[in-house]
Motif scaffolding. Structure first.
Motif, PDB file in Angstrom:
ATOM      1  N   GLY A 239       0.858  -1.180   0.000  1.00  0.00           N
ATOM      2  CA  GLY A 239       0.000   0.000   0.000  1.00  0.00           C
ATOM      3  C   GLY A 239       0.892   1.227   0.000  1.00  0.00           C
ATOM      4  O   GLY A 239       2.066   1.156   0.377  1.00  0.00           O
ATOM      5  N   CYS A 240       0.355   2.364  -0.434  1.00  0.00           N
ATOM      6  CA  CYS A 240       1.215   3.531  -0.612  1.00  0.00           C
ATOM      7  C   CYS A 240       0.490   4.820  -0.235  1.00  0.00           C
ATOM      8  O   CYS A 240      -0.719   4.860  -0.032  1.00  0.00           O
ATOM      9  CB  CYS A 240       1.708   3.603  -2.048  1.00  0.00           C
ATOM     10  SG  CYS A 240       0.389   3.888  -3.256  1.00  0.00           S
ATOM     11  N   ALA A 299      -4.633   7.094   2.003  1.00  0.00           N
ATOM     12  CA  ALA A 299      -3.170   6.959   2.008  1.00  0.00           C
ATOM     13  C   ALA A 299      -2.749   5.917   3.039  1.00  0.00           C
ATOM     14  O   ALA A 299      -3.130   5.992   4.202  1.00  0.00           O
ATOM     15  CB  ALA A 299      -2.515   8.296   2.320  1.00  0.00           C
ATOM     16  N   THR A 300      -1.960   4.944   2.593  1.00  0.00           N
ATOM     17  CA  THR A 300      -1.570   3.831   3.463  1.00  0.00           C
ATOM     18  C   THR A 300      -0.299   4.172   4.226  1.00  0.00           C
ATOM     19  O   THR A 300       0.709   4.569   3.641  1.00  0.00           O
ATOM     20  CB  THR A 300      -1.339   2.564   2.626  1.00  0.00           C
ATOM     21  OG1 THR A 300      -2.537   2.263   1.896  1.00  0.00           O
ATOM     22  CG2 THR A 300      -0.987   1.384   3.514  1.00  0.00           C
ATOM     23  N   LEU A 301      -0.352   3.981   5.541  1.00  0.00           N
ATOM     24  CA  LEU A 301       0.813   4.176   6.397  1.00  0.00           C
ATOM     25  C   LEU A 301       1.600   2.879   6.543  1.00  0.00           C
ATOM     26  O   LEU A 301       2.833   2.873   6.486  1.00  0.00           O
ATOM     27  CB  LEU A 301       0.358   4.669   7.775  1.00  0.00           C
ATOM     28  CG  LEU A 301       1.442   5.004   8.783  1.00  0.00           C
ATOM     29  CD1 LEU A 301       2.190   6.263   8.357  1.00  0.00           C
ATOM     30  CD2 LEU A 301       0.838   5.211  10.179  1.00  0.00           C
ATOM     31  N   LEU A 315      -4.187   3.567   7.853  1.00  0.00           N
ATOM     32  CA  LEU A 315      -4.263   4.798   7.085  1.00  0.00           C
ATOM     33  C   LEU A 315      -3.690   5.954   7.886  1.00  0.00           C
ATOM     34  O   LEU A 315      -3.789   5.975   9.119  1.00  0.00           O
ATOM     35  CB  LEU A 315      -5.728   5.106   6.716  1.00  0.00           C
ATOM     36  CG  LEU A 315      -6.502   3.951   6.077  1.00  0.00           C
ATOM     37  CD1 LEU A 315      -7.961   4.353   5.867  1.00  0.00           C
ATOM     38  CD2 LEU A 315      -5.861   3.527   4.757  1.00  0.00           C
ATOM     39  N   THR A 316      -3.112   6.924   7.170  1.00  0.00           N
ATOM     40  CA  THR A 316      -2.543   8.071   7.874  1.00  0.00           C
ATOM     41  C   THR A 316      -3.649   8.914   8.491  1.00  0.00           C
ATOM     42  O   THR A 316      -4.699   9.134   7.889  1.00  0.00           O
ATOM     43  CB  THR A 316      -1.716   8.941   6.920  1.00  0.00           C
ATOM     44  OG1 THR A 316      -2.532   9.316   5.810  1.00  0.00           O
ATOM     45  CG2 THR A 316      -0.504   8.201   6.399  1.00  0.00           C
ATOM     46  N   ASN A 351       6.335   4.779  10.807  1.00  0.00           N
ATOM     47  CA  ASN A 351       5.404   3.765  10.297  1.00  0.00           C
ATOM     48  C   ASN A 351       5.852   2.331  10.600  1.00  0.00           C
ATOM     49  O   ASN A 351       5.167   1.377  10.259  1.00  0.00           O
ATOM     50  CB  ASN A 351       5.131   3.948   8.793  1.00  0.00           C
ATOM     51  CG  ASN A 351       6.218   3.357   7.912  1.00  0.00           C
ATOM     52  OD1 ASN A 351       7.350   3.174   8.339  1.00  0.00           O
ATOM     53  ND2 ASN A 351       5.868   3.088   6.675  1.00  0.00           N
ATOM     54  N   ALA A 352       7.008   2.206  11.285  1.00  0.00           N
ATOM     55  CA  ALA A 352       7.416   0.894  11.792  1.00  0.00           C
ATOM     56  C   ALA A 352       7.076   0.751  13.283  1.00  0.00           C
ATOM     57  O   ALA A 352       7.467  -0.235  13.907  1.00  0.00           O
ATOM     58  CB  ALA A 352       8.917   0.688  11.587  1.00  0.00           C
ATOM     59  N   ALA A 353       6.340   1.703  13.832  1.00  0.00           N
ATOM     60  CA  ALA A 353       5.966   1.642  15.259  1.00  0.00           C
ATOM     61  C   ALA A 353       4.707   0.805  15.461  1.00  0.00           C
ATOM     62  O   ALA A 353       3.857   1.136  16.306  1.00  0.00           O
ATOM     63  CB  ALA A 353       5.780   3.051  15.815  1.00  0.00           C
TER      64      ALA A 353
END
Length: 394
Positions: A239-240, A299-301, A315-316, A351-353
């Motif tokens: 996803g982006c 928007a994908t986080l 999602l953001t 976004n790696a949290a």
């Protein structure tokens, strides 16, 4: 003038978020988690924080243990299929440690911006600030990807997300989607081309660990991109920031489907490159919640599997995770994550949290504010996600 000010604002923002050894981060209140990694059985989580702490969380006992106060903020990683984890000190030494606090190995390395280790401890892959990938360490270290310094962490403000298959034979990387380089074929020389300036392998790429060669590139994403492998290694899901999401067959690189637009349904391009001829089919599309935050446009986080067949799309700026089945492009459910405390859904450099243990149905997310975590348990029968613990609630 405005463009110039915007450029320098972006540079300063990226630099302030990028230092793996940032001592200035100790001034941050609570030291939010930058990376969270969960053990395969869902019993433990490891987090690395903006104030240089490494914290081991016992999710069963609801306890925490401070591993270090002098750690690389991007270095927390739980080895899949083992009760071992990685972290890196400010002196650049990488530690391989067990959940009972025993240390199994340590070695000097460069400051890492993400790393992974296989359960048999044979395969170690790490990333630097320029999104170069390296296999092994010390004198045995060799390049896997070295094809330019752009895009990079400094340019994108996010890690090159890495997923290692359980067998340790495949690595998936995802950084930035861009149509032209993502559609270029994989060449015989592979991804080690120091003369390059702009990387052709910064999108979603599947790598063979043994040979260090790229196997497949997965185009279609735009801007900041996240991707993951299914637990059985059969599927690649991405996803982006541009709002698209795709599912591929990992063994062939074949596109299986593009996920439906959350607001319009399944896209049909009608064999035309002219978007004015495109149509949407909203049959079976469930309505998104009113407070989903429509302004982000999907928007994908981040993307994570929550059980062997279902994945979550984060999602953001949204307090929801969207639930999908691997065979269905339509969203199945919007799972509420809560607002008090708010999980870390606002920053791409964090976004790696968040991480999952698909076999245990466990999701762990850092809190948006302060140094705590939020633990959720997913029920595959009811498809419900319930909060079970707020560690160090803020």
């Amino acid at each position: 003038m405005c463009r110039r000010l915007f450029f320098w604002f972006f540079v300063l923002l990226a630099v302030s978020a990028c230092k793996p050894h940032s001592q200035e981060a100790t001034a941050q209140s609570g030291g939010p988690a930058v990376v969270v990694s969960v053990s395969s059985d869902g019993r433990f989580a490891l987090s690395s924080h903006l104030d240089n702490r490494i914290v081991l969380w016992n999710l069963e006992r609801k306890e925490k243990f401070l591993v270090s106060e002098n750690a690389n903020i991007y270095s927390a990683y739980f080895v899949r299929g083992a009760e071992l984890f990685l972290w890196q000190g400010l002196n650049d030494v990488v530690h391989v440690q067990g959940v009972n606090k025993e240390e199994f190995d340590s070695f000097p390395h460069f400051p890492t911006y993400g790393h992974v280790l296989s359960a048999d401890l044979k395969h170690y892959v790490s990333c630097d600030v320029d999104w170069n990938l390296f296999y092994d360490s010390g004198d045995a270290m060799k390049h896997v990807k070295q094809d330019g310094d752009s895009p990079s962490f400094l340019g994108q403000g996010k890690l090159l997300n890495l997923t290692l298959a359980d067998e340790g034979n495949l690595l998936l990387s995802a950084g930035r989607g861009f149509d032209v380089p993502d559609n270029l074929p994989i060449t015989a020389e592979g991804a080690v081309r120091p003369e390059q300036t702009y990387s052709d392998y910064a999108g979603v790429v599947l790598w063979d660990i043994s040979s260090g060669r790229p196997l497949f590139k997965f185009p279609g994403n735009s801007a900041k991109t996240n991707a993951t492998l299914s637990p059985n290694g059969q599927y690649v899901v991405s996803g982006c920031e541009g709002g698209s999401s795709f599912v591929w067959e990992a063994s062939s690189g074949e596109l299986l489907h593009e996920d439906a637009s959350l607001y319009h349904g399944i896209l049909n391009k009608n064999d035309s490159d002219d978007y004015e001829n495109w149509t949407f089919d909203d049959t079976g599309l469930i309505p998104p919640p009113n407070d989903l935050n429509a302004s982000v446009g999907g928007a994908t986080l981040a993307i994570k599997f929550i059980d062997p067949q279902h994945y979550l799309r984060f999602l953001t700026y949204s307090p929801y995770a969207v639930l999908y089945h691997i065979d269905n492009p339509l969203p199945l459910k919007y799972l509420y994550l809560g607002r008090d405390p708010l999980p870390a859904v606002r920053d791409y450099h964090r976004n790696a949290a968040m991480d999952t243990a698909p076999d245990a149905g466990i999701l762990v997310m850092g809190q948006q504010y302060g140094g705590g975590i939020i633990v959720y348990r997913y029920d595959s029968e009811t498809q419900e996600l319930n909060k079970v613990w707020e560690g160090d609630r803020q």
